[in-house]
Design a protein around this motif. Structure first.
Motif, PDB file in Angstrom:
ATOM      1  N   SER A   1     -25.338 -25.707 -16.270  1.00  0.00           N
ATOM      2  CA  SER A   1     -24.014 -26.263 -16.182  1.00  0.00           C
ATOM      3  C   SER A   1     -23.427 -25.758 -17.491  1.00  0.00           C
ATOM      4  O   SER A   1     -21.816 -25.304 -17.227  1.00  0.00           O
ATOM      5  CB  SER A   1     -24.134 -27.779 -16.510  1.00  0.00           C
ATOM      6  OG  SER A   1     -22.703 -28.439 -16.563  1.00  0.00           O
TER       7      SER A   1
ATOM      8  N   TYR B   1     -22.376 -21.678 -16.557  1.00  0.00           N
ATOM      9  CA  TYR B   1     -21.329 -21.677 -15.503  1.00  0.00           C
ATOM     10  C   TYR B   1     -20.019 -22.028 -16.007  1.00  0.00           C
ATOM     11  O   TYR B   1     -19.015 -21.632 -15.742  1.00  0.00           O
ATOM     12  CB  TYR B   1     -21.496 -22.589 -14.100  1.00  0.00           C
ATOM     13  CG  TYR B   1     -23.052 -22.184 -13.242  1.00  0.00           C
ATOM     14  CD1 TYR B   1     -23.056 -20.564 -13.275  1.00  0.00           C
ATOM     15  CD2 TYR B   1     -23.716 -22.801 -12.831  1.00  0.00           C
ATOM     16  CE1 TYR B   1     -24.249 -20.108 -12.700  1.00  0.00           C
ATOM     17  CE2 TYR B   1     -24.874 -22.329 -12.188  1.00  0.00           C
ATOM     18  CZ  TYR B   1     -24.879 -20.909 -11.938  1.00  0.00           C
ATOM     19  OH  TYR B   1     -26.304 -20.328 -11.105  1.00  0.00           O
TER      20      TYR B   1
ATOM     21  N   THR C   1     -17.819 -21.838 -10.561  1.00  0.00           N
ATOM     22  CA  THR C   1     -18.482 -23.299 -10.344  1.00  0.00           C
ATOM     23  C   THR C   1     -19.954 -22.979  -9.998  1.00  0.00           C
ATOM     24  O   THR C   1     -20.238 -21.715  -9.814  1.00  0.00           O
ATOM     25  CB  THR C   1     -17.823 -23.808  -8.919  1.00  0.00           C
ATOM     26  OG1 THR C   1     -17.990 -22.792  -7.946  1.00  0.00           O
ATOM     27  CG2 THR C   1     -16.140 -23.985  -9.376  1.00  0.00           C
ATOM     28  N   PRO C   2     -20.815 -23.937  -9.875  1.00  0.00           N
ATOM     29  CA  PRO C   2     -22.094 -24.000  -9.374  1.00  0.00           C
ATOM     30  C   PRO C   2     -22.423 -23.272  -8.084  1.00  0.00           C
ATOM     31  O   PRO C   2     -23.207 -22.461  -7.750  1.00  0.00           O
ATOM     32  CB  PRO C   2     -22.679 -25.294  -9.385  1.00  0.00           C
ATOM     33  CG  PRO C   2     -22.054 -26.058 -10.468  1.00  0.00           C
ATOM     34  CD  PRO C   2     -20.652 -25.336 -10.181  1.00  0.00           C
TER      35      PRO C   2
ATOM     36  N   GLY D   1     -22.236 -19.865  -8.318  1.00  0.00           N
ATOM     37  CA  GLY D   1     -23.487 -19.115  -8.783  1.00  0.00           C
ATOM     38  C   GLY D   1     -24.798 -19.329  -7.921  1.00  0.00           C
ATOM     39  O   GLY D   1     -25.728 -19.203  -8.250  1.00  0.00           O
TER      40      GLY D   1
ATOM     41  N   ASP E   1     -21.237 -30.304  -6.846  1.00  0.00           N
ATOM     42  CA  ASP E   1     -21.798 -29.441  -8.069  1.00  0.00           C
ATOM     43  C   ASP E   1     -23.020 -30.116  -8.441  1.00  0.00           C
ATOM     44  O   ASP E   1     -24.127 -29.276  -8.646  1.00  0.00           O
ATOM     45  CB  ASP E   1     -20.982 -29.268  -8.936  1.00  0.00           C
ATOM     46  CG  ASP E   1     -19.790 -28.220  -8.671  1.00  0.00           C
ATOM     47  OD1 ASP E   1     -19.708 -27.773  -7.837  1.00  0.00           O
ATOM     48  OD2 ASP E   1     -18.823 -28.427  -9.306  1.00  0.00           O
TER      49      ASP E   1
ATOM     50  N   LEU F   1     -27.318 -13.531 -14.803  1.00  0.00           N
ATOM     51  CA  LEU F   1     -26.590 -14.228 -15.751  1.00  0.00           C
ATOM     52  C   LEU F   1     -26.805 -13.625 -16.969  1.00  0.00           C
ATOM     53  O   LEU F   1     -27.929 -13.448 -17.343  1.00  0.00           O
ATOM     54  CB  LEU F   1     -26.730 -15.856 -15.560  1.00  0.00           C
ATOM     55  CG  LEU F   1     -25.994 -16.635 -14.600  1.00  0.00           C
ATOM     56  CD1 LEU F   1     -26.709 -17.900 -14.569  1.00  0.00           C
ATOM     57  CD2 LEU F   1     -24.692 -16.484 -14.493  1.00  0.00           C
TER      58      LEU F   1
END
Length: 111
Positions: free
Chosen positions: A44, A47, A53-54, A57, A73, A91
């Motif tokens: 969380s 992101y 947003t999730p 991702g 989400d 990431l």
């Protein structure tokens, strides 16, 4: 500069991103997220810092992602924490921000 990469060594994009970080002289912490999955809170935060947003991702090419087509989400984040293969990679986090390094050169924006 310090950087953290959520890395899958079997992924070419992830390997290229790690090489870019190393070539730039970053002090890199490598987290093999399939072996050490981030928590819902970690995801969380990442992101949010990345401004995505999730759902953005989510690794849509994974069969398990189809079950999340209508999920909110929170449900997506929980699924990612339980089954980290659902996390799109890599990431990368630095003091300047977080990027989903696809393409790998996106990492240069936070160095």
């Amino acid at each position: 500069m310090k950087a953290t990469i959520y890395h899958n060594p079997r992924c070419g994009t992830s390997r290229t991103t790690l090489a870019l970080l190393t070539e730039a002289g970053a002090d890199v912490t490598v987290i093999e997220y399939l072996n050490h999955p981030p928590t819902v809170a970690d995801l969380s935060r990442l992101y949010a810092r990345a401004g995505i947003t999730p759902r953005e991702g989510l690794r849509l090419t994974e069969p398990a992602a189809r079950a999340l087509a209508d999920a909110d989400d929170a449900t997506i984040l929980e699924a990612m924490a339980i089954d980290p293969i659902l996390i799109q990679r890599p990431l990368v986090e630095t003091d300047k921000g977080v990027v989903l390094a696809r393409p790998p050169e996106k990492v240069l924006t936070i160095l």
